[in-house]
Motif scaffolding. Structure first.
Motif, PDB file in Angstrom:
ATOM      1  N   ASN A  10      -5.282  -6.646  19.236  1.00 23.04           N
ATOM      2  CA  ASN A  10      -6.181  -5.929  18.339  1.00 23.04           C
ATOM      3  C   ASN A  10      -7.254  -6.906  17.879  1.00 23.04           C
ATOM      4  OD1 ASN A  10      -7.208  -5.033  15.593  1.00 23.04           O
ATOM      5  ND2 ASN A  10      -6.128  -3.197  16.314  1.00 23.04           N
ATOM      6  N   CYS A  64     -10.091   1.200  15.700  1.00 24.82           N
ATOM      7  CA  CYS A  64      -9.877   1.143  14.257  1.00 24.82           C
ATOM      8  C   CYS A  64     -11.252   1.240  13.609  1.00 24.82           C
ATOM      9  CB  CYS A  64      -9.231  -0.168  13.844  1.00 24.82           C
ATOM     10  SG  CYS A  64      -7.455  -0.232  14.117  1.00 24.82           S
ATOM     11  N   GLU A 148      -1.804   6.384  10.259  1.00 25.13           N
ATOM     12  CA  GLU A 148      -1.103   5.124  10.014  1.00 25.13           C
ATOM     13  C   GLU A 148      -0.568   5.070   8.587  1.00 25.13           C
ATOM     14  OE1 GLU A 148      -1.228   0.515  11.098  1.00 25.13           O
ATOM     15  OE2 GLU A 148      -3.178   1.259  10.528  1.00 25.13           O
ATOM     16  N   GLU A 182       1.011   6.022  13.876  1.00 20.58           N
ATOM     17  CA  GLU A 182       1.036   4.593  14.166  1.00 20.58           C
ATOM     18  C   GLU A 182       2.372   4.047  13.660  1.00 20.58           C
ATOM     19  OE1 GLU A 182      -1.882   3.904  15.506  1.00 20.58           O
ATOM     20  OE2 GLU A 182      -1.777   1.737  15.691  1.00 20.58           O
ATOM     21  N   ASP A 184       3.630   0.570  12.750  1.00 21.57           N
ATOM     22  CA  ASP A 184       3.264  -0.842  12.573  1.00 21.57           C
ATOM     23  C   ASP A 184       4.395  -1.508  11.786  1.00 21.57           C
ATOM     24  OD1 ASP A 184       2.313  -3.255  11.399  1.00 21.57           O
ATOM     25  OD2 ASP A 184       0.239  -2.590  11.637  1.00 21.57           O
ATOM     26  N   SER A 209       0.914   4.717  18.863  1.00 20.23           N
ATOM     27  CA  SER A 209       0.756   3.282  19.064  1.00 20.23           C
ATOM     28  C   SER A 209       1.837   2.521  18.303  1.00 20.23           C
ATOM     29  CB  SER A 209      -0.630   2.851  18.565  1.00 20.23           C
ATOM     30  OG  SER A 209      -0.765   1.448  18.634  1.00 20.23           O
ATOM     31  N   TYR A 210       2.345   1.507  18.953  1.00 20.99           N
ATOM     32  CA  TYR A 210       3.307   0.589  18.318  1.00 20.99           C
ATOM     33  C   TYR A 210       2.594  -0.736  18.101  1.00 20.99           C
ATOM     34  CZ  TYR A 210       7.573  -2.341  17.929  1.00 20.99           C
ATOM     35  OH  TYR A 210       8.555  -3.221  17.504  1.00 20.99           O
ATOM     36  N   GLN A 211       2.529  -1.170  16.867  1.00 23.62           N
ATOM     37  CA  GLN A 211       1.878  -2.442  16.530  1.00 23.62           C
ATOM     38  C   GLN A 211       2.914  -3.389  15.944  1.00 23.62           C
ATOM     39  OE1 GLN A 211      -1.369  -1.505  13.829  1.00 23.62           O
ATOM     40  NE2 GLN A 211      -2.828  -1.450  15.517  1.00 23.62           N
ATOM     41  N   CYS A 213       3.553  -7.025  13.853  1.00 21.45           N
ATOM     42  CA  CYS A 213       3.222  -8.272  13.178  1.00 21.45           C
ATOM     43  C   CYS A 213       4.243  -8.467  12.089  1.00 21.45           C
ATOM     44  CB  CYS A 213       1.783  -8.311  12.683  1.00 21.45           C
ATOM     45  SG  CYS A 213       1.480  -7.548  11.135  1.00 21.45           S
ATOM     46  N   GLU A 254       0.124  -3.362  20.455  1.00 21.05           N
ATOM     47  CA  GLU A 254      -0.919  -4.208  19.861  1.00 21.05           C
ATOM     48  C   GLU A 254      -0.334  -5.209  18.867  1.00 21.05           C
ATOM     49  OE1 GLU A 254      -4.183  -2.183  18.007  1.00 21.05           O
ATOM     50  OE2 GLU A 254      -4.639  -0.972  19.783  1.00 21.05           O
ATOM     51  N   GLU A 256      -1.861  -7.021  15.618  1.00 22.89           N
ATOM     52  CA  GLU A 256      -3.012  -6.988  14.712  1.00 22.89           C
ATOM     53  C   GLU A 256      -2.693  -7.841  13.495  1.00 22.89           C
ATOM     54  OE1 GLU A 256      -5.716  -3.399  12.927  1.00 22.89           O
ATOM     55  OE2 GLU A 256      -3.646  -3.454  12.260  1.00 22.89           O
TER      56      GLU A 256
END
Lengths: 295, 295
Positions: A10, A64, A148, A182, A184, A209-211, A213, A254, A256
């Protein structure tokens, strides 16, 4: 340089890079995919951005971001809806310009309480209304809106959508291909219902989407910048990733990162470190890897 | 000086006061009730603290705090359980020493992830085990354990219990008079399920204590100190208070503020300002007031 075949950078992770720099350093880092932000795209214009994306050979994984539509009816709300319509068009254009396997996903961050308001229930209702208003445009453009949920510490000033369950409830009236969610890890890791809601999101076909962090404490002075490389905090990526994979999710993933130290580091270093952290703590738990990731 | 008849000052709001000072300034401020913390009680000893509490004429509303039992079996866990047993005894003693209408409530803050651990599910399971171990002691002492869900931003380092629904699930195996839950607006205001879970807590007879304080952004550098006087943030106390009252909750209501500026202000000023903010934004929504609060 190499990176896991399902890893997408990202662009916010290298926030200070221009679009051209971001595409170059991501491709040079061996990535196959990138998630973009509207502002650096707007700097060069959509046509030029699309051409550069095509030239990079990278898949496009998301734009985004849309959203920020919690305000009551009036000119500001109309401007927000119009801006979201433009974002839908941008998403469709960029997805078409990306390499095969690109996903036309527009990430929606709801927005916080309007200035001076304490009406959280009302703000949440206006999010539902805004999504309903945007769905015909998204459907016509072949774009999936991705609601999200943000960590509850942002509920007052950034996103009144705070849990995956709430995001799924908001998405429920619409077709999954048009309104997804989303996932995340940073935002939902703490939720006692997170794994159940991941499974529900899978059953309902809504994981846009799978993010990934990480979360670590103490939080920095600006809690927006609290995101860490996977593996450098407390999130159990093994369990989380396995849960997402178990739903059949097969899109790119991603990373991010909003983090002042990461933003201050050289782009190539950040790109390499992101890929290494993904290889170490996320990749081993992926059921679907197009190719093994060279170490 | 006067204060609403159902208002209780949680001693942490004037953190730098000794027990004697806290009792004096709270009674002088016209309050009828106070919530105490273990450390200032320990400074003078339980017997002396009890005598002073009796002399103050104040009701005792809760003791902060037990909990911090997420670690695996071993000496540290045994020390924690033993400490919680002492806290149960202290709660019973102080409740007996307080004026009629005192409530023998021990607030439980679960504790965060053990150092180096990413096993949130395991930590939560150990909270359930610790509560099960303490229930016979609490029952014998006539003490109600109050499981406090903390805001999810504290999930990693302070409390793995993050929602009211989760706290109620943890309490479910036990009698409501022995295991209840804390409803603190600061911690739960953001939760899309908060009002439904308040209603559930009422149906299940488990609201041990209702605490009010406000949420505002930006958060301070130390997010532990982010609590504001009711009315100085974004929480809708009208809706929340009405929801708690609708359950039949008729106990005192504590104000507990962790805030560096408030801690630096003169005790009497804090006590007066707390009472005024309660009168302004909470009292109008109370169904049960023993006496109208003089302005």
């Amino acid at each position: 340089m190499s990176a896991h075949p399902r890893l997408s950078l990202n662009q916010a992770t290298i926030k200070r890079a221009s679009l051209a720099e971001a595409l170059e350093v991501t491709a040079a880092g061996g990535y196959r995919a990138i998630g973009l932000w509207r502002e650096p795209v707007a700097e060069v214009g959509l046509a030029e951005a699309s051409a550069r994306l095509t030239d990079s050979g990278l898949r496009f994984t998301s734009l985004c971001r849309g959203g920020f539509f919690t305000m009551p009816e009036g000119p500001a709300r109309r401007a927000s809806i119009d801006g979201n319509r433009r974002a839908i068009e941008e998403t469709a254009t960029l997805a078409a310009a990306g390499a095969p396997g690109s996903t036309a996903v527009l990430v929606l961050v709801a927005g916080g309480l309007p200035e001076g308001s304490r009406d959280l229930v009302g703000a949440r209702a206006r999010v539902a209304e805004a999504i309903a208003e945007l769905v015909p445009d998204a459907e016509a453009a072949g774009v999936q809106l991705s609601i999200e949920p943000l960590h509850p510490m942002y509920a007052s000033d950034r996103a009144v959508v705070s849990t995956l369950g709430q995001a799924l409830d908001l998405a429920a009236p619409f077709a999954p291909g048009t309104v997804g969610v989303e996932v995340d890890t940073f935002h939902v890791w703490w939720d006692p219902e997170a794994l159940d809601q991941v499974a529900r999101a899978g059953r309902e076909g809504r994981i846009a989407s799978y993010q990934v962090c990480d979360w670590a404490t103490p939080l920095p002075g600006d809690v927006l910048l609290a995101r860490h490389y996977p593996g450098e905090g407390v999130i159990d990526f093994a369990t989380f990733t396995a849960a997402v994979e178990a739903t059949g999710y097969d899109r790119d993933i991603e990373v991010e990162l909003f983090n002042a130290d990461i933003w201050a580091a050289p782009f190539a270093e950040v790109v390499a470190r992101t890929a290494a952290s993904f290889d170490r703590v996320v990749a081993p738990h992926l059921a679907r890897a197009a190719a093994p990731s060279p170490a």
